[in-house]
Write a protein that holds these residues in place. Structure first.
Motif, short mmCIF file in Angstrom:
data_model
loop_
_atom_site.label_atom_id
_atom_site.label_comp_id
_atom_site.label_asym_id
_atom_site.label_seq_id
_atom_site.Cartn_x
_atom_site.Cartn_y
_atom_site.Cartn_z
N ASP A 1 0.84 -1.20 0.00
CA ASP A 1 0.00 0.00 0.00
C ASP A 1 0.87 1.25 0.00
O ASP A 1 1.99 1.25 0.51
CB ASP A 1 -0.89 0.04 1.25
N ASP A 2 0.34 2.35 -0.56
CA ASP A 2 1.00 3.65 -0.48
C ASP A 2 0.64 4.27 0.86
O ASP A 2 -0.40 4.91 1.01
CB ASP A 2 0.54 4.54 -1.64
N LEU A 3 1.49 4.08 1.86
CA LEU A 3 1.17 4.55 3.21
C LEU A 3 1.21 6.07 3.33
O LEU A 3 0.60 6.64 4.23
CB LEU A 3 2.12 3.91 4.23
N LYS A 4 1.90 6.75 2.40
CA LYS A 4 1.90 8.21 2.45
C LYS A 4 0.51 8.77 2.19
O LYS A 4 0.18 9.87 2.64
CB LYS A 4 2.91 8.77 1.44
N ALA A 5 -0.30 8.00 1.47
CA ALA A 5 -1.68 8.42 1.25
C ALA A 5 -2.46 8.44 2.56
O ALA A 5 -3.51 9.08 2.65
CB ALA A 5 -2.36 7.49 0.24
N HIS A 6 -1.96 7.72 3.56
CA HIS A 6 -2.60 7.69 4.88
C HIS A 6 -1.87 8.57 5.89
O HIS A 6 -2.13 8.47 7.08
CB HIS A 6 -2.66 6.25 5.38
N GLY A 7 -0.97 9.40 5.41
CA GLY A 7 -0.27 10.34 6.29
C GLY A 7 0.98 9.79 6.93
O GLY A 7 1.57 10.45 7.79
N ILE A 8 1.42 8.60 6.53
CA ILE A 8 2.63 8.01 7.10
C ILE A 8 3.82 8.38 6.20
O ILE A 8 3.90 7.95 5.05
CB ILE A 8 2.50 6.48 7.21
N GLU A 9 4.75 9.15 6.73
CA GLU A 9 5.90 9.59 5.96
C GLU A 9 6.90 8.45 5.77
O GLU A 9 7.46 8.28 4.69
CB GLU A 9 6.58 10.77 6.65
N ASP A 10 7.15 7.69 6.82
CA ASP A 10 8.05 6.54 6.74
C ASP A 10 7.75 5.61 7.91
O ASP A 10 7.02 5.99 8.84
CB ASP A 10 9.50 6.99 6.78
N TYR A 11 8.32 4.41 7.87
CA TYR A 11 8.03 3.45 8.94
C TYR A 11 9.10 2.39 9.04
O TYR A 11 9.89 2.17 8.11
CB TYR A 11 6.67 2.80 8.71
#
Length: 247
Positions: A64-74
């Protein structure tokens, strides 16, 4: 006289609303450039992949594109105990406070088809000194358990979730309303610690894979995560607290 009083009350209320809006806008960087997130992302590299009796291994990245959910990195990894079968998955994310504070397991897991087992509850962890005695520190956490979707394969696992947040330079916290507590912060970390346990629920067929609930094949033994958290959380807090953002 009554009309003048109404005008005065209306004016006072209007001033109060405007002042509150200005204050909220300042706290949430509405009218100024937000500081870059690069420095906060960089800090996560200091979170140890192995320590004491625990060996970490990075897990495959989500599709998934997590940046679309506000997650910059993980960071997404599993920590295994060198002397037993005990293991825990850890997901540490960073981004702006709004989305990072909003997406909690009760929302995300239900959206992925999981069913909550009981209610969200406190699961605070007491810090320990070098001799193994409680030292007065408390790492706040929430806890909640979930059953897998009924269409998962027969080896589906229940999930025991523990989670909390950390603002830059602060301590690990789990407030009642995270969005309000962290609204004025330039960035926010959120940590999930997940223990996969054998499911008591019979299932029939496998669903489309969902990265948010994917589990390693060797998981499934029930353990109590307190000892792991008493060792791990201080290291996370130390890694993320310093140094300050790059100038």
């Amino acid at each position: 006289m009554a009309q003048a009083w109404r005008y005065a009350a209306t004016a006072a209320f209007t001033i109060l609303v405007i002042a509150a809006g200005i204050l909220h806008g300042q706290h949430t960087f509405r009218w100024e450039a937000k500081p870059p997130l690069d420095a906060y992302v960089e800090r996560m590299k200091a979170v140890p992949i192995s320590f004491e009796n625990w060996v970490g291994e990075d897990l495959p990245k989500f599709t998934d594109d997590l940046k679309a959910h506000g997650i910059e990195d993980y960071i997404y990894r599993i920590y295994k105990n060198r002397g037993s079968t005990e293991s825990y998955r850890v997901l540490l994310v960073v981004g702006r406070p709004g989305p990072i504070a909003a997406h909690t397991p009760d929302v995300c897991n239900r959206g992925a088809g999981y069913t909550a087992i009981g209610d969200q509850k406190r699961a605070d962890i007491h810090g320990l000194d070098a001799h193994g005695a409680k030292d007065g520190r408390i790492y706040q956490m929430w806890s909640m358990k979930f059953k897998p979707p009924i269409t998962r394969a027969a080896d589906a696992l229940d999930q025991d979730f523990r989670w909390a947040w950390m603002a830059p330079g602060k301590t690990i916290q789990a407030p009642e309303v995270a969005r309000y507590e962290f609204a004025s912060q330039p960035a926010l970390y959120k940590i999930y610690v997940i223990h996969d346990q054998p499911s008591s629920q019979a299932v029939t067929s496998a669903p489309t894979a969902t990265p948010s609930v994917a589990t390693p094949s060797h998981a499934g033994t029930v353990h109590e995560p307190t000892k792991f958290l008493q060792t791990f959380l201080p290291k996370v807090e130390a890694a993320l607290k310093d140094p300050g953002p790059a100038k």
